[in-house]
Design an enzyme around this catalytic site. Structure first.
Site, PDB file in Angstrom:
ATOM      1  N   TYR A  72      -0.570  36.411   9.916  1.00 58.65           N
ATOM      2  CA  TYR A  72      -1.047  36.098   8.561  1.00 58.65           C
ATOM      3  C   TYR A  72       0.040  36.392   7.530  1.00 58.65           C
ATOM      4  O   TYR A  72       0.308  35.590   6.648  1.00 58.65           O
ATOM      5  CB  TYR A  72      -2.307  36.916   8.256  1.00 58.65           C
ATOM      6  CG  TYR A  72      -3.003  36.448   6.994  1.00 58.65           C
ATOM      7  CD1 TYR A  72      -4.070  35.550   7.054  1.00 58.65           C
ATOM      8  CD2 TYR A  72      -2.584  36.886   5.731  1.00 58.65           C
ATOM      9  CE1 TYR A  72      -4.696  35.100   5.911  1.00 58.65           C
ATOM     10  CE2 TYR A  72      -3.206  36.429   4.577  1.00 58.65           C
ATOM     11  CZ  TYR A  72      -4.267  35.547   4.670  1.00 58.65           C
ATOM     12  OH  TYR A  72      -4.872  35.104   3.535  1.00 58.65           O
ATOM     13  N   PHE A 124       6.218   9.887  -9.466  1.00 61.13           N
ATOM     14  CA  PHE A 124       5.430   9.475  -8.303  1.00 61.13           C
ATOM     15  C   PHE A 124       3.937   9.531  -8.657  1.00 61.13           C
ATOM     16  O   PHE A 124       3.536  10.273  -9.535  1.00 61.13           O
ATOM     17  CB  PHE A 124       5.761  10.414  -7.137  1.00 61.13           C
ATOM     18  CG  PHE A 124       5.154   9.991  -5.837  1.00 61.13           C
ATOM     19  CD1 PHE A 124       5.570   8.830  -5.221  1.00 61.13           C
ATOM     20  CD2 PHE A 124       4.162  10.750  -5.234  1.00 61.13           C
ATOM     21  CE1 PHE A 124       5.008   8.430  -4.013  1.00 61.13           C
ATOM     22  CE2 PHE A 124       3.595  10.359  -4.026  1.00 61.13           C
ATOM     23  CZ  PHE A 124       4.017   9.200  -3.418  1.00 61.13           C
ATOM     24  N   ASP A 125       3.114   8.754  -7.942  1.00 65.07           N
ATOM     25  CA  ASP A 125       1.695   8.676  -8.339  1.00 65.07           C
ATOM     26  C   ASP A 125       0.968  10.016  -8.338  1.00 65.07           C
ATOM     27  O   ASP A 125       0.228  10.326  -9.263  1.00 65.07           O
ATOM     28  CB  ASP A 125       0.932   7.615  -7.516  1.00 65.07           C
ATOM     29  CG  ASP A 125       0.989   7.851  -6.017  1.00 65.07           C
ATOM     30  OD1 ASP A 125       1.870   8.602  -5.562  1.00 65.07           O
ATOM     31  OD2 ASP A 125       0.163   7.290  -5.286  1.00 65.07           O
ATOM     32  N   ASP A 215      11.785  16.337  -7.720  1.00 65.44           N
ATOM     33  CA  ASP A 215      10.712  15.949  -6.808  1.00 65.44           C
ATOM     34  C   ASP A 215      11.451  15.353  -5.605  1.00 65.44           C
ATOM     35  O   ASP A 215      12.038  14.289  -5.692  1.00 65.44           O
ATOM     36  CB  ASP A 215       9.802  14.931  -7.508  1.00 65.44           C
ATOM     37  CG  ASP A 215       8.634  14.516  -6.635  1.00 65.44           C
ATOM     38  OD1 ASP A 215       8.526  15.025  -5.507  1.00 65.44           O
ATOM     39  OD2 ASP A 215       7.837  13.672  -7.082  1.00 65.44           O
ATOM     40  N   ALA A 217      11.047  14.581  -2.116  1.00 63.93           N
ATOM     41  CA  ALA A 217      10.611  14.061  -0.812  1.00 63.93           C
ATOM     42  C   ALA A 217      11.736  13.379  -0.038  1.00 63.93           C
ATOM     43  O   ALA A 217      11.871  13.565   1.158  1.00 63.93           O
ATOM     44  CB  ALA A 217       9.448  13.094  -1.016  1.00 63.93           C
ATOM     45  N   LYS A 258       8.388  13.521   4.505  1.00 63.64           N
ATOM     46  CA  LYS A 258       9.350  12.432   4.490  1.00 63.64           C
ATOM     47  C   LYS A 258      10.662  12.896   5.129  1.00 63.64           C
ATOM     48  O   LYS A 258      10.778  12.876   6.340  1.00 63.64           O
ATOM     49  CB  LYS A 258       9.591  11.927   3.067  1.00 63.64           C
ATOM     50  CG  LYS A 258       8.473  11.037   2.544  1.00 63.64           C
ATOM     51  CD  LYS A 258       7.331  11.830   1.967  1.00 63.64           C
ATOM     52  CE  LYS A 258       6.373  10.978   1.168  1.00 63.64           C
ATOM     53  NZ  LYS A 258       5.987  11.619  -0.077  1.00 63.64           N
ATOM     54  N   HIS A 450      -6.144   3.770  -6.188  1.00 65.04           N
ATOM     55  CA  HIS A 450      -5.680   2.932  -5.077  1.00 65.04           C
ATOM     56  C   HIS A 450      -6.182   3.382  -3.712  1.00 65.04           C
ATOM     57  O   HIS A 450      -6.312   2.574  -2.813  1.00 65.04           O
ATOM     58  CB  HIS A 450      -4.149   2.845  -5.074  1.00 65.04           C
ATOM     59  CG  HIS A 450      -3.459   4.169  -5.037  1.00 65.04           C
ATOM     60  ND1 HIS A 450      -3.437   5.025  -6.118  1.00 65.04           N
ATOM     61  CD2 HIS A 450      -2.790   4.800  -4.048  1.00 65.04           C
ATOM     62  CE1 HIS A 450      -2.762   6.116  -5.785  1.00 65.04           C
ATOM     63  NE2 HIS A 450      -2.360   5.998  -4.538  1.00 65.04           N
TER      64      HIS A 450
HETATM   65  C1  LIG Z   1       5.152  11.844  -1.004  1.00 65.98           C
HETATM   66  C2  LIG Z   1       5.601  12.245  -2.316  1.00 65.98           C
HETATM   67  C3  LIG Z   1       4.894  13.191  -3.072  1.00 65.98           C
HETATM   68  C4  LIG Z   1       3.583  13.780  -2.624  1.00 65.98           C
HETATM   69  O1  LIG Z   1       3.685  14.421  -1.416  1.00 65.98           O
HETATM   70  P1  LIG Z   1       2.488  14.497  -0.363  1.00 65.98           P
HETATM   71  O2  LIG Z   1       3.075  15.258   0.758  1.00 65.98           O
HETATM   72  O3  LIG Z   1       2.117  13.108   0.010  1.00 65.98           O
HETATM   73  O4  LIG Z   1       1.361  15.211  -1.013  1.00 65.98           O
HETATM   74  C5  LIG Z   1       5.408  13.524  -4.307  1.00 65.98           C
HETATM   75  N1  LIG Z   1       6.524  12.965  -4.774  1.00 65.98           N
HETATM   76  C6  LIG Z   1       7.230  12.058  -4.067  1.00 65.98           C
HETATM   77  C7  LIG Z   1       8.469  11.481  -4.628  1.00 65.98           C
HETATM   78  C8  LIG Z   1       6.790  11.665  -2.826  1.00 65.98           C
HETATM   79  O5  LIG Z   1       7.477  10.744  -2.134  1.00 65.98           O
END
Ligand SMILES: *Cc1c(COP(=O)(O)O)cnc(C)c1O
Length: 459
Positions: A72, A124-125, A215, A217, A258, A450
């Protein structure tokens, strides 16, 4: 004679996929309300919905999973991940989260309040969702070149420094908790941000005293493009480039699904000990104790290994070359796609694919549905449905681009699959003039519609 390219891996395990008929798919997509998220994966032949969490882990990642420490508190897996983040990204502090949006939730709970302004490059969304959910505003400062799919510009993900400065000038510092630079810029077509631009953003952010977060990913892909397209960096290793990129950030949010090639996981990393302490409160509340925060020990082990592998040139190159392979096939067929070809996906320019369909009828979604019906291929709409309604006026927002994204999971499909995808695209493209109408919305959620939107075909 130079020899052809071949992937630097071989396949150890395979998974059967079902090849359905067009008749079956016509029924399934109707039952799914013309929303590709509603399909069962068995109903999909080639799944290019996303490369998020869908890549194939390596033998080294799988063996790292067996060594996971599920304690933990203070698990060795946590320290393994902490070390990887320090070594590869250069951040002293980090908090594990179950995925990228969870990292956003924790970070934004800590620093964003109602009325705040968050400049960035096509947020990003989920990022935008988390900003708007807090009644703050995301301001897009992406360069104008990003919105012309025909333009061959090496760094379409870049922030327009003048647009950014205008925002920083207009609002008091107290209302701008952070600048978010998305690397690569997903929403504008997986387009990279140059090292020079990252540096410029940091310089101007420093002048105004605003922290910069990446951000992240697809940070490794971004580094690959810097190596390939930015002269000053062509002889550097990906890991050296990554280190320099993050020297221009105060922190980062990460979806590990990613570029870290794991099925689940994320984190926030930062330099500030105070921010780490403040965010820890929310991490414990939403995710879990700070040494696991939403991840199993085995998943943290796989992630630590994935960060290391994912920043190796050969590994990156294999994925990016496959995307390029598909992109070039589509170009040969005359299909309009976003230029230059992105690193994780090929983006079909739906407005040029079906110019006769009105924007009110969801052009990109219409193309995506056809791809599924004709070939069992699942892509995703990056257009009006994704852009959601304006939070104030509740009107549909019509983005500059209507794209269908075909994301290629890492190490998952072969180039024969890519040939098949290209042939399906061509078949639809050759009969595109027959399409008279698109789709209309029957039901939608107030935010991030979406995922659950229900649509019907306009007859
Ligand atoms: C995928 C992604 C996110 C969100 O991540 P999740 O793991 O899907 O929650 C945020 N910003 C960018 C640029 C992404 O590609």
């Amino acid at each position: 004679m130079s020899l052809p390219y071949a992937e630097p891996y071989k396949i150890k395990m395979v998974e059967q996929i079902y090849r359905s008929t067009q008749k079956e798919r016509e029924q399934w997509i109707e039952e799914a309300n013309f929303n590709l998220f509603n399909l069962r994966s068995e109903q999909v032949f080639i799944d290019l919905l996303t490369d998020s969490g869908t890549g194939a882990m390596s033998d080294k990642q799988w063996s790292a999973m067996m060594l996971g420490d599920e304690s933990y508190a203070g698990a060795s897996s946590y320290f393994k991940l902490k070390k990887a983040i320090k070594n590869i990204l250069g951040f002293e502090y980090f908090l594990p989260t179950h995925q990228g949006r969870a990292a956003e939730n924790v970070l934004f709970s800590t620093i964003i309040k109602e009325g705040d302004i968050v400049p960035g490059n096509s947020h990003f969304d989920t990022t935008k969702g988390h900003i708007e959910f807090r009644k703050a505003k995301a301001v897009d400062c992406t360069i104008n070149e990003a919105f012309d799919t025909t333009l061959d510009f090496p760094f379409k993900g870049n922030i327009d420094i003048n647009k950014l400065e205008a925002v920083l000038k207009k609002y008091p510092k107290e209302r701008i908790p952070l600048i978010i630079v998305t690397i690569t810029n997903n929403s504008s077509g997986g387009q990279p941000v140059s090292m020079e631009n990252l540096k410029q953003v940091k310089i101007i952010a420093n002048q105004y005293g605003i922290p910069v977060f990446f951000d992240s990913a697809r940070f490794a892909e971004n580094a690959y493009f810097i190596k390939m397209r930015e002269k000053a960096h062509e002889h550097k290793s990906i890991k050296e480039i990554v280190k320099e990129m993050y020297s221009y950030a105060d922190g980062m949010t990460m979806s590990s699904k990613k570029d870290a090639i794991v099925n689940m996981g994320g984190f926030i990393a930062m330099r500030s000990e105070k921010l780490f302490r403040d965010a820890s409160v929310f991490n414990i509340m939403f995710e879990g104790y700070i040494t696991y925060g939403g991840m199993s020990g085995r998943d943290m082990n796989a992630l630590a290994q994935g960060l290391d592998e994912g920043t190796e040139f050969e590994v990156l190159e294999a994925g990016i070359k496959q995307v390029e392979y598909l992109g070039n096939k589509l170009i040969e067929c005359g299909i309009p796609i976003q230029f230059p070809i992105g690193g994780h996906a090929v983006f079909i320019d739906a407005k040029r694919f079906l110019p006769q369909i009105n924007k009110e009828e969801f052009i990109a979604q219409t193309v995506a549905v056809e791809l599924y019906i004709v070939g069992g291929i699942r892509g995703v709409e990056i257009g009006t449905i994704l852009a959601d309604r304006d939070p104030e006026t509740r009107e549909n927002r019509y983005p500059g681009l209507e794209l269908v994204r075909l994301a290629i999971p890492r190490r998952t499909y072969t180039n024969s699959h890519m040939d098949y995808v290209a042939a399906v695209c061509k078949k639809i493209f050759d009969t595109r003039h027959e399409a008279k109408h698109g789709l209309r919305i029957v039901e939608e959620a107030p935010i991030m519609r979406h995922f659950t939107v229900k649509l019907e075909k306009i007859k």
